[in-house]
Design an enzyme around this catalytic site. Sequence first.
Site, short mmCIF file in Angstrom:
data_model
loop_
_atom_site.label_atom_id
_atom_site.label_comp_id
_atom_site.label_asym_id
_atom_site.label_seq_id
_atom_site.Cartn_x
_atom_site.Cartn_y
_atom_site.Cartn_z
CB CYS A 2 -0.89 0.01 1.28
SG CYS A 2 -1.60 -1.53 1.56
NE ARG A 27 4.67 1.98 -1.11
CZ ARG A 27 5.83 1.82 -0.48
NH1 ARG A 27 6.88 2.27 -0.71
NH2 ARG A 27 5.55 0.86 0.65
CD1 TRP A 73 -0.83 -5.40 -4.32
CD2 TRP A 73 -0.53 -6.32 -2.40
NE1 TRP A 73 -0.43 -6.61 -4.69
CE2 TRP A 73 -0.09 -7.45 -3.37
CE3 TRP A 73 -0.50 -6.84 -0.96
CZ2 TRP A 73 0.06 -8.63 -3.20
CZ3 TRP A 73 0.02 -8.15 -0.95
CH2 TRP A 73 0.25 -9.04 -1.75
CG ASN A 99 2.15 -0.36 3.84
OD1 ASN A 99 2.09 -1.46 3.46
ND2 ASN A 99 3.27 0.07 3.19
N GLY A 100 0.84 -2.51 5.76
CA GLY A 100 1.30 -3.72 6.80
C GLY A 100 0.06 -4.82 6.99
CD GLU A 485 14.73 -10.99 -13.61
OE1 GLU A 485 14.52 -11.75 -12.76
OE2 GLU A 485 14.34 -9.85 -13.90
CE LYS A 489 11.01 -8.65 -14.67
NZ LYS A 489 12.04 -8.88 -13.60
CD GLU A 492 7.63 -9.66 -12.17
OE1 GLU A 492 8.29 -9.39 -12.98
OE2 GLU A 492 7.55 -9.31 -11.03
CG HIS A 508 16.96 -34.73 -16.03
ND1 HIS A 508 17.25 -36.18 -16.11
CD2 HIS A 508 18.07 -34.11 -16.23
CE1 HIS A 508 18.50 -36.10 -16.30
NE2 HIS A 508 19.24 -35.11 -16.36
CE LYS A 607 9.92 -1.66 -8.35
NZ LYS A 607 10.38 -2.44 -9.50
O1 M6R Z 1 12.44 -5.15 -3.62
P1 M6R Z 1 13.14 -6.55 -3.55
O2 M6R Z 1 14.05 -6.40 -4.41
O3 M6R Z 1 13.44 -7.15 -2.26
O4 M6R Z 1 11.85 -7.23 -4.17
C1 M6R Z 1 11.91 -8.56 -4.29
C2 M6R Z 1 10.92 -9.05 -5.31
O5 M6R Z 1 9.74 -8.96 -4.78
C3 M6R Z 1 10.86 -8.50 -6.78
O6 M6R Z 1 12.25 -8.70 -7.10
C4 M6R Z 1 9.84 -9.07 -7.72
O7 M6R Z 1 10.13 -10.41 -7.84
C5 M6R Z 1 9.61 -8.27 -8.76
N1 M6R Z 1 8.22 -8.10 -9.15
C6 M6R Z 1 10.32 -8.86 -9.98
O8 M6R Z 1 10.15 -8.09 -11.28
#
Ligand code: M6R
Length: 612
Positions: A2, A27, A73, A99-100, A485, A489, A492, A508, A607
């Site tokens: 949030c 966020r 969020w 937030n939390g 990675e 991407k 996501e 495998h 984020k």
């Molecule tokens: O802020 P951080 O690097 O600790 O965040 C870790 C993950 O939440 C972050 O890398 C997440 O996987 C992203 N959405 C990747 O694009």
Amino acid sequence: MCGIVAYLGPKEAYPILINGLRRLEYRGYDSAGVALLNDSLEVYKTKGKVADLENFVKEVDLRGTIGIAHTRWATHGEPNDVNAHPHFSQSKEIALIHNGIIENYAPLRSELETRGYVFESSTDTEVLTNLIEDIRKNENVSLFEAVRIALNQVIGAYAIVVIDAKDPNSLIAARKGSPLVIGIGNDDYYIASDATPIIEYTRNVVYLDDEEIALISRSSDLKIKTIRNKEKTPYVQELEMNLSALEKGGFEHFMLKEIFEQPQSIRDSMRGRLHADIGSVSLGGIIDYEQKLVNAKRIIIVACGTSWHAGLVGEYLFEDIARIPVEVEYASEFRYRNPVIYESDVVIAISQSGETADTLAAIDLAKQKGATILGICNVVGSSIARATHAGSYTHAGPEIGVASTKAFTAQVTLLTLMALRLAQLKGTITKTRFVHLLNELERIPDKVAKTLQSSKKVIEIAEKYKDVRNFLYLGRGYNFPVALEGALKLKEISYIHAEGYPAAEMKHGPIALIDEEMPVVVIATNKGTYDKVVSNIQEVKARKGQVIAIVTEGNVAVYGMADYVIEIPETEEMFVPLLATVPLQKLAYYIAVMRGCNVDQPRNLAKSVTVE
Ligand code: M6R
């Protein structure tokens, strides 16, 4: 997670709050709300994005020079109008944004229900709001004191701001485990969950520490106490952020802008650290801990998501050139699995946001066991940066797109510098090789720029595969984390199922998935296990799979086998992740755009993940 923004001062609060919410929308973005105090305290909130809130309040009186606002969020309760923040207390005397997660909200709620409180929402936040109200009434204390007492009863994480319908002159803010920044203007205060909404008004900020509570008042200086009632002196710091870094700068999305910023962000990560001309690497932030690194028997890297992938590249780097064993752990697993940690271990925590709850908890655990903790963070002053013994900032600049791009390459750059420095200190690398690597690393930003030059091929590939349901990404050695990675991407931001695999593991299991519909991205750059990866390409083709190969420029062999080939410049094997990741970021981006997805704010994601 949030986003929080609040204002107290002589100006109209609403424009500042809504502007702040727009900056914070990256966020959290499933609902938004605002509370303004003029003659009375009014709350307006709605499901959806900040633009939906703006539409929702079009016809209402938005006057007031004090207010709080929030983007949500969802954790407790679905995203809807009722669960959106701010939350009123039962009497509507106070409103609160949060937030939390309040972990013990259920028993607190039951207790309050027995005392006659009726809850409108399913949130833990409304429970905290009524708890504060209950304490204020029953114990006949000030609101500040009631908040302080309530927070002593709460288990969990919070950043909160509380507004009192009867007091147009003050706000109360507190934090534990979720960040909160107070900007101090000439005659006003700006409060937010990160500095992005504050920077255009003031550069002077106070970061609240865990379990601190602040009284922000028109008539007196900022007052801070711990929730155990100990006075604290506010420590005012100067922000170094640049406002233009928070704008799209002509790009359609933040993600695209951030992909294209990589030549510069990698250069910024190296600035003042890499001195190829004199053959040295200096990392000022960890200089006092270099001997700990030299003496360590083992490095443990803890991180989540993309940062974890950077950690995997780090494992290859440290073991390859500094000859030290490395374990790379998901912070979320590490914190709960009773790991063996020695005092001689050096733990490296990697995080873009510096606020990831699991990574913070992993740091706490390793600290308790006496290990040395170093941080690699992007956000200056973040919780992880402060919780570690020492560390180095990545200096990639603010990353607004939820999908991490430039932060990843900056993290890998920093890990490369650390590994090189450690190799030099330990004498596990010859001087000639060391200097050669420094010179090549210095050329990487230009090579990334070259990789970015044309998007034609990537767009063609995106067009062809945008409607598939599955993707497989394969790589070996340094390119295995790149495959992970690349797949992350894509999933996501385009919601296409994608899996990253070590190329040799394909046979495998995942090979069963391959048919004429299955695109397989294979990172087949020269060096290392190139020949073996080429065999994997043939195995995919033998089963009629579609191959998109990332190769070193000039490689003609793979053209005859793959359906599409993307070339990247030649470099040392250990630097390939810095180049090979870039076309995969672009591929994910263009596929997501063609599918009509919200690239910068993909569904369900946030984020910075400040809750478990
Ligand atoms: O802020 P951080 O690097 O600790 O965040 C870790 C993950 O939440 C972050 O890398 C997440 O996987 C992203 N959405 C990747 O694009």
